[in-house]
Design a protein around this motif. Structure first.
Motif, PDB file in Angstrom:
ATOM      1  N   LEU A 255      33.020  27.859 -11.034  1.00 24.23           N
ATOM      2  CA  LEU A 255      33.522  26.377 -10.976  1.00 24.23           C
ATOM      3  C   LEU A 255      32.275  25.710 -11.174  1.00 24.23           C
ATOM      4  CD1 LEU A 255      35.597  26.386  -7.725  1.00 24.23           C
ATOM      5  CD2 LEU A 255      36.218  26.532 -10.013  1.00 24.23           C
ATOM      6  N   ARG A 256      32.443  24.554 -12.040  1.00 24.15           N
ATOM      7  CA  ARG A 256      31.310  23.460 -12.240  1.00 24.15           C
ATOM      8  C   ARG A 256      31.533  22.312 -11.332  1.00 24.15           C
ATOM      9  NH1 ARG A 256      30.750  19.202 -15.584  1.00 24.15           N
ATOM     10  NH2 ARG A 256      28.325  18.824 -16.221  1.00 24.15           N
ATOM     11  N   ILE A 257      30.791  21.817 -10.342  1.00 26.32           N
ATOM     12  CA  ILE A 257      31.041  20.740  -9.376  1.00 26.32           C
ATOM     13  C   ILE A 257      29.998  19.542  -9.839  1.00 26.32           C
ATOM     14  CG2 ILE A 257      31.352  20.095  -7.022  1.00 26.32           C
ATOM     15  CD1 ILE A 257      31.940  23.115  -6.543  1.00 26.32           C
ATOM     16  N   CYS A 258      30.697  18.626  -9.910  1.00 30.73           N
ATOM     17  CA  CYS A 258      29.791  17.153  -9.955  1.00 30.73           C
ATOM     18  C   CYS A 258      30.526  16.660  -8.521  1.00 30.73           C
ATOM     19  CB  CYS A 258      30.262  16.286 -11.094  1.00 30.73           C
ATOM     20  SG  CYS A 258      29.682  16.984 -12.539  1.00 30.73           S
ATOM     21  N   PRO A 265      28.410  19.423   0.660  1.00 37.31           N
ATOM     22  CA  PRO A 265      28.802  20.609  -0.118  1.00 37.31           C
ATOM     23  C   PRO A 265      29.394  21.670   0.672  1.00 37.31           C
ATOM     24  CG  PRO A 265      26.483  20.189  -0.006  1.00 37.31           C
ATOM     25  CD  PRO A 265      27.084  19.088   0.646  1.00 37.31           C
ATOM     26  N   VAL A 266      28.797  21.917   1.922  1.00 36.13           N
ATOM     27  CA  VAL A 266      29.278  22.898   2.851  1.00 36.13           C
ATOM     28  C   VAL A 266      30.719  22.852   3.264  1.00 36.13           C
ATOM     29  CG1 VAL A 266      28.936  24.164   5.191  1.00 36.13           C
ATOM     30  CG2 VAL A 266      26.900  23.057   3.840  1.00 36.13           C
ATOM     31  N   GLU A 267      31.100  21.575   3.445  1.00 35.30           N
ATOM     32  CA  GLU A 267      32.676  21.260   3.728  1.00 35.30           C
ATOM     33  C   GLU A 267      33.445  21.559   2.395  1.00 35.30           C
ATOM     34  OE1 GLU A 267      33.798  20.875   6.661  1.00 35.30           O
ATOM     35  OE2 GLU A 267      32.247  20.180   7.892  1.00 35.30           O
ATOM     36  N   LEU A 268      33.005  21.226   1.352  1.00 41.55           N
ATOM     37  CA  LEU A 268      33.661  21.249   0.032  1.00 41.55           C
ATOM     38  C   LEU A 268      34.018  22.750  -0.388  1.00 41.55           C
ATOM     39  CD1 LEU A 268      35.149  20.165  -2.272  1.00 41.55           C
ATOM     40  CD2 LEU A 268      32.860  19.928  -3.473  1.00 41.55           C
ATOM     41  N   ASP A 269      32.934  23.425  -0.055  1.00 40.64           N
ATOM     42  CA  ASP A 269      32.790  24.776  -0.464  1.00 40.64           C
ATOM     43  C   ASP A 269      33.962  25.654   0.583  1.00 40.64           C
ATOM     44  OD1 ASP A 269      31.228  24.664  -2.514  1.00 40.64           O
ATOM     45  OD2 ASP A 269      29.645  25.453  -1.451  1.00 40.64           O
ATOM     46  N   GLY A 270      33.825  25.097   1.931  1.00 39.55           N
ATOM     47  CA  GLY A 270      34.775  25.676   2.799  1.00 39.55           C
ATOM     48  C   GLY A 270      36.428  25.590   2.250  1.00 39.55           C
ATOM     49  N   TRP A 271      36.613  24.290   2.094  1.00 45.72           N
ATOM     50  CA  TRP A 271      37.948  23.964   1.680  1.00 45.72           C
ATOM     51  C   TRP A 271      38.134  24.831   0.393  1.00 45.72           C
ATOM     52  CZ3 TRP A 271      39.442  21.368  -2.731  1.00 45.72           C
ATOM     53  CH2 TRP A 271      40.814  21.046  -2.848  1.00 45.72           C
ATOM     54  N   ILE A 272      37.236  24.902  -0.643  1.00 46.27           N
ATOM     55  CA  ILE A 272      37.688  25.810  -1.744  1.00 46.27           C
ATOM     56  C   ILE A 272      38.174  27.275  -1.260  1.00 46.27           C
ATOM     57  CG2 ILE A 272      36.822  26.481  -3.884  1.00 46.27           C
ATOM     58  CD1 ILE A 272      34.995  23.882  -4.285  1.00 46.27           C
ATOM     59  N   GLU A 353      36.945  24.315 -13.990  1.00 46.61           N
ATOM     60  CA  GLU A 353      36.911  25.894 -13.813  1.00 46.61           C
ATOM     61  C   GLU A 353      36.490  26.139 -15.106  1.00 46.61           C
ATOM     62  OE1 GLU A 353      40.345  28.810 -12.610  1.00 46.61           O
ATOM     63  OE2 GLU A 353      41.165  27.585 -14.105  1.00 46.61           O
ATOM     64  N   ARG A 354      35.531  27.158 -15.115  1.00 46.75           N
ATOM     65  CA  ARG A 354      34.992  27.789 -16.478  1.00 46.75           C
ATOM     66  C   ARG A 354      35.494  29.183 -16.490  1.00 46.75           C
ATOM     67  NH1 ARG A 354      31.446  24.124 -18.908  1.00 46.75           N
ATOM     68  NH2 ARG A 354      31.999  22.023 -18.249  1.00 46.75           N
TER      69      ARG A 354
END
Length: 469
Positions: A255-258, A265-272, A353-354
């Motif tokens: 994944l490429r994330i902006c 980012p910790v919360e976002l990665d946990g959600w992912i 997604e890459r």
């Protein structure tokens, strides 16, 4: 804390202590701004008293602290309202410069107060701001990069100038050429209509400086402000795709994330990890479909909306490899609208997604829009001020040289105080004036088509006929 803690960490555990070389220890309780490797601004307590702390880092730390202190001293000497400087010190054992200021409780930025204010209050705020700027210019102070967050208002709406490091300190009043250049940037940070609807506010500035203002001068400032606003919008939209003080670009597996830096980012990665970027069974699907799926969820306790752009067919997947994703276009356009003060739910993250470096699916995460779609809201709220609020947002696209591309009523979310525009993946800026006029007319025809009631449609047509030029 170590050098790495101060300069490179994305997550700082609060509260933490700052031991100063020649003053009592500070306990930092809230981070107000963080520029990684450069500056940390926080609310702290020193001997039971609240203070605002600026800690400077990096190779230019001493120069930045010196310039900030000089700017504040110059404003205090000119009786310009600014939080008083209490102390200049450094972190014990590390040498990082530290400045301490009076802490203004319940303070908000000028931009936030402006956004929340009604039309009459905005005129008052603008007059107060121009009078304060006139004081700065008369004292020989000029902002390097004028922006509305360099001014705050306290709980009583008293205006203060902050961030002395953003000023060039001169020893005589600004010449008119320099002053006009600064005013152009100021109005370039405000909506296009701020000066066009209220040109009289410039009298506050020129009266304070004992100068005359003419219609020609106002027009010149207005036109140059429009050009600056366009350049600023382009700069902000491009900046949203790179690492800077406001945004973060990173990778997570394929994944490429902006994302915004203030979106954890910790919360976002946990959600992912927990969802696989798909809606949970119990979550509300706002829009199912082959091309896109939209649902409401929560990330880190914050209500958000996720829009996933799907791959419908193998041919669609092949086309996606060679074109920008719709999520990327929406992300860029949402940040472009910020510069034009056209309200849209805050964009928080964009994920692509890459596979083998090639684009696949994409996701856009935004704050949850307030209210309900205009299609449902307007029939029960058809008073003139409400219609004008909605029409002014529609007009703002054409006035700023923009085309929305899909002006369905459901793409305007409304409450009693706000209108927010959604679905920005078709938005663009035409390169020529004839194309702009044709596409704006098409936008407005599509908007009027939303209203089957002839009387309501006629009222909107009259409101939309104002302001394009």
């Amino acid at each position: 804390m170590s050098r790495q803690d101060w300069e490179y960490r994305r997550e700082i555990v609060l509260p933490f202590s700052l031991e100063l070389a020649d003053a009592p220890t500070l306990v930092c309780e809230e981070i107000l701004r963080l520029l990684p490797g450069r500056r940390l601004v926080c609310r702290a307590v020193q001997e039971g008293q609240p203070v605002l702390v600026k800690l400077f880092m990096g190779k230019d730390a001493r120069r930045a602290a010196r310039e900030d202190a000089a700017g504040i001293r110059a404003m205090m000497a000119a009786d310009i309202d600014t939080p008083s400087r209490r102390l200049e010190s450094r972190v014990k054992g590390k040498g990082y410069p530290v400045l301490l200021f009076d802490f203004i409780p319940a303070a908000v930025s000028f931009r936030q107060r402006w956004t929340e204010a009604g039309e009459a209050r905005r005129v008052e705020l603008l007059q107060a701001l121009l009078e304060l700027v006139a004081q700065q210019h008369q004292a020989g102070l000029r902002q390097r990069d004028f922006h509305l967050n360099n001014f705050i208002l306290d709980a009583d709406d008293h205006l203060y100038a902050i961030d002395g490091g953003d000023f060039i300190v001169g020893n005589q009043p600004l010449a008119q050429k320099e002053a006009i250049a600064n005013l152009v940037v100021l109005f370039g940070h405000l909506p296009l209509q701020a000066l066009r609807k209220h040109p009289q506010v410039l009298e506050s500035y020129f009266n304070r400086r004992g100068q005359e203002v003419s219609e020609g001068l106002i027009r010149r400032i207005s036109l140059k402000s429009d050009a600056f606003r366009y350049r600023r919008a382009r700069r902000i939209s491009r900046k949203s795709f790179r690492n800077c003080s406001e945004f973060m670009l990173r990778r997570n597996g394929g994944l490429r994330i902006c994302q915004r830096r203030d979106f954890s980012p910790v919360e976002l990665d946990g959600w992912i990890r927990s969802t696989g970027l798909a809606p949970r069974v119990e979550e509300t699907i706002l829009k199912p479909g082959n091309s896109q799926t939209v649902w409401a969820t929560s990330i880190g306790g914050r209500d958000v909306v996720v829009k996933r752009y799907n791959l419908k067919t193998p041919l669609h997947a092949l086309r996606r490899i060679f074109t920008r994703s719709r999520a990327s276009k929406s992300w860029e356009n949402a940040h472009r609208l910020r510069a034009y003060h056209i309200p849209t739910p805050e964009p928080l993250a964009m994920i692509e997604e890459r596979r083998f470096g090639l684009r696949q699916r994409a996701w856009l995460i935004t704050a949850k829009a307030r209210g309900i779609g205009a299609k449902s809201y307007i029939p029960d709220h058809s008073d003139e001020p409400t219609l004008e609020r909605l029409a002014s947002v529609v007009r703002a696209f054409g006035e700023n040289g923009l085309v929305h591309g899909d002006m369905k009523a459901t793409n305007f979310m409304m409450t009693g105080e706000s209108v927010e525009v959604i679905d920005l993946d078709s938005m663009f800026r035409p390169l020529t004036r004839p194309v702009l006029r044709a596409r704006v007319a098409k936008d407005r025809r599509r908007f009027l088509k939303n209203w089957p009631d002839a009387g309501l449609r006629e009222r909107f047509a009259r409101l939309l006929g104002q302001g394009f030029g």
